[in-house]
Design an enzyme around this catalytic site. Structure first.
Site, PDB file in Angstrom:
ATOM      1  N   CYS A  56       0.823  -1.217   0.000  1.00 33.92           N
ATOM      2  CA  CYS A  56       0.000   0.000   0.000  1.00 33.92           C
ATOM      3  C   CYS A  56       0.858   1.268   0.000  1.00 33.92           C
ATOM      4  CB  CYS A  56      -0.922  -0.008   1.216  1.00 33.92           C
ATOM      5  SG  CYS A  56      -2.381   1.011   0.965  1.00 33.92           S
ATOM      6  N   ASP A  73      -6.828  -2.565  10.870  1.00 34.94           N
ATOM      7  CA  ASP A  73      -5.624  -1.720  10.890  1.00 34.94           C
ATOM      8  C   ASP A  73      -5.445  -1.138  12.290  1.00 34.94           C
ATOM      9  OD1 ASP A  73      -3.427  -0.305  10.060  1.00 34.94           O
ATOM     10  OD2 ASP A  73      -4.431   0.711   8.412  1.00 34.94           O
TER      11      ASP A  73
HETATM   12  O1  LIG Z   1      -1.038   5.371   4.179  1.00 33.15           O
HETATM   13  C1  LIG Z   1      -1.549   6.408   4.592  1.00 33.15           C
HETATM   14  O2  LIG Z   1      -0.915   7.455   4.660  1.00 33.15           O
HETATM   15  C2  LIG Z   1      -2.988   6.410   5.023  1.00 33.15           C
HETATM   16  C3  LIG Z   1      -3.618   7.602   5.336  1.00 33.15           C
HETATM   17  C4  LIG Z   1      -4.941   7.607   5.735  1.00 33.15           C
HETATM   18  C5  LIG Z   1      -5.644   6.434   5.829  1.00 33.15           C
HETATM   19  C6  LIG Z   1      -5.032   5.234   5.538  1.00 33.15           C
HETATM   20  C7  LIG Z   1      -3.708   5.220   5.138  1.00 33.15           C
HETATM   21  N1  LIG Z   1      -3.066   4.041   4.876  1.00 33.15           N
HETATM   22  C8  LIG Z   1      -3.689   2.803   4.998  1.00 33.15           C
HETATM   23  C9  LIG Z   1      -2.729   1.737   4.772  1.00 33.15           C
HETATM   24  O3  LIG Z   1      -1.967   1.756   3.864  1.00 33.15           O
HETATM   25  C10 LIG Z   1      -2.659   0.691   5.792  1.00 33.15           C
HETATM   26  O4  LIG Z   1      -2.982   1.329   6.968  1.00 33.15           O
HETATM   27  C11 LIG Z   1      -1.290   0.135   5.830  1.00 33.15           C
HETATM   28  O5  LIG Z   1      -1.154  -0.958   5.024  1.00 33.15           O
HETATM   29  C12 LIG Z   1      -0.808  -0.191   7.172  1.00 33.15           C
HETATM   30  O6  LIG Z   1       0.153   0.724   7.351  1.00 33.15           O
HETATM   31  P1  LIG Z   1       1.547   0.351   7.974  1.00 33.15           P
HETATM   32  O7  LIG Z   1       1.313   0.207   9.431  1.00 33.15           O
HETATM   33  O8  LIG Z   1       2.400   1.518   7.644  1.00 33.15           O
HETATM   34  O9  LIG Z   1       2.029  -0.888   7.304  1.00 33.15           O
END
Ligand SMILES: O=C(O)c1ccccc1NCC(=O)[C@H](O)[C@H](O)COP(=O)(O)O
Length: 222
Positions: free
Chosen positions: A17, A139
């Site tokens: 993502c 999440d």
């Molecule tokens: O990625 C972002 O900046 C974001 C902003 C607002 C809502 C959701 C967002 N991202 C969602 C995701 O990509 C997932 O939460 C992600 O796979 C998990 O993040 P991580 O803990 O960094 O792996």
């Protein structure tokens, strides 16, 4: 769709993502990612314009899904992304309800914020609240907070079984994805900051190691 005892799932889907660069998209496809997420949430360091995402979507290899990610974006913005990017899946992280999420005529995942002590809706009640959802993504962010934080949550809070597929997200890296898959047996895993060198800038070695660890977990029979 999860198995608390016997292992029923043999291939954990991988979603990368928050990609912002064409080269990262191409490498992700070569490494075997099942889905690529494009972020349209306002204020995110990974936020794309529809035109930028469209260029990357066109570069996707066959059989790789394009996922468009929103957090309380207005309907006309979602429609414009659907028109330009043609995502195969939408992902909603805000307070959107089922009627809103399904109104775009594209299958959707509803993200569930696991960062609060108490959940707005118990996980077992989610399918009734979001009957049109193709699945759920758990999440680590709080309700109203942004994802992509790199923080984990207590996986023991996930239900032992759900009627719909679910994706595990939040702080997953190559170092913990093996344990996560064995513990939770999700339909898929979703990672953003765990494969980055900086927000939106993916790291090829981290992506490769992540996929290797998912494959190792899928082959594990102990
Ligand atoms: O990625 C972002 O900046 C974001 C902003 C607002 C809502 C959701 C967002 N991202 C969602 C995701 O990509 C997932 O939460 C992600 O796979 C998990 O993040 P991580 O803990 O960094 O792996």
């Amino acid at each position: 769709m999860s198995a608390s005892g016997n292992r029923l799932l043999f291939r954990t889907r991988v979603k990368f993502c928050g990609l912002t660069r064409l080269g990262d998209v191409r490498l992700a496809c070569e490494l075997g990612a099942d889905a690529i997420g494009f972020v349209f949430a306002h204020g995110s360091p990974r936020q794309l314009e529809p035109e930028e995402a469209r260029a990357m979507r066109i570069a996707l290899a066959p059989l790789v899904d394009a996922v468009a990610l929103f957090m309380d974006n207005p309907a006309d913005e979602v429609r414009e992304v659907v028109r330009q990017v043609r995502p195969s899946l939408l992902q909603f992280h805000g307070s959107e309800d089922d009627a809103f999420c399904r109104s775009f005529g594209v299958p959707y995942l509803k993200a569930v914020a696991m960062g609060d002590e108490t959940q707005a809706t118990p996980a077992t009640a989610l399918p009734a609240q979001f009957p049109a959802a193709a699945g759920f993504l758990f999440d680590s962010h709080r309700r109203g907070g942004s994802g992509g934080s790199g923080h984990t949550f207590d996986w023991a809070r996930l239900p032992a079984a759900m009627d719909k597929p679910f994706v595990l997200a939040g702080g997953i890296t190559a170092d913990n994805v093996f344990d996560a898959i064995l513990a939770v047996q999700p339909w898929g895993v979703d990672v953003s900051s765990g494969i980055e060198s900086a927000p939106g800038i993916k790291d090829g070695d981290k992506m490769r190691r992540f996929v290797e660890e998912v494959r190792r977990a899928d082959c594990y029979s102990g």
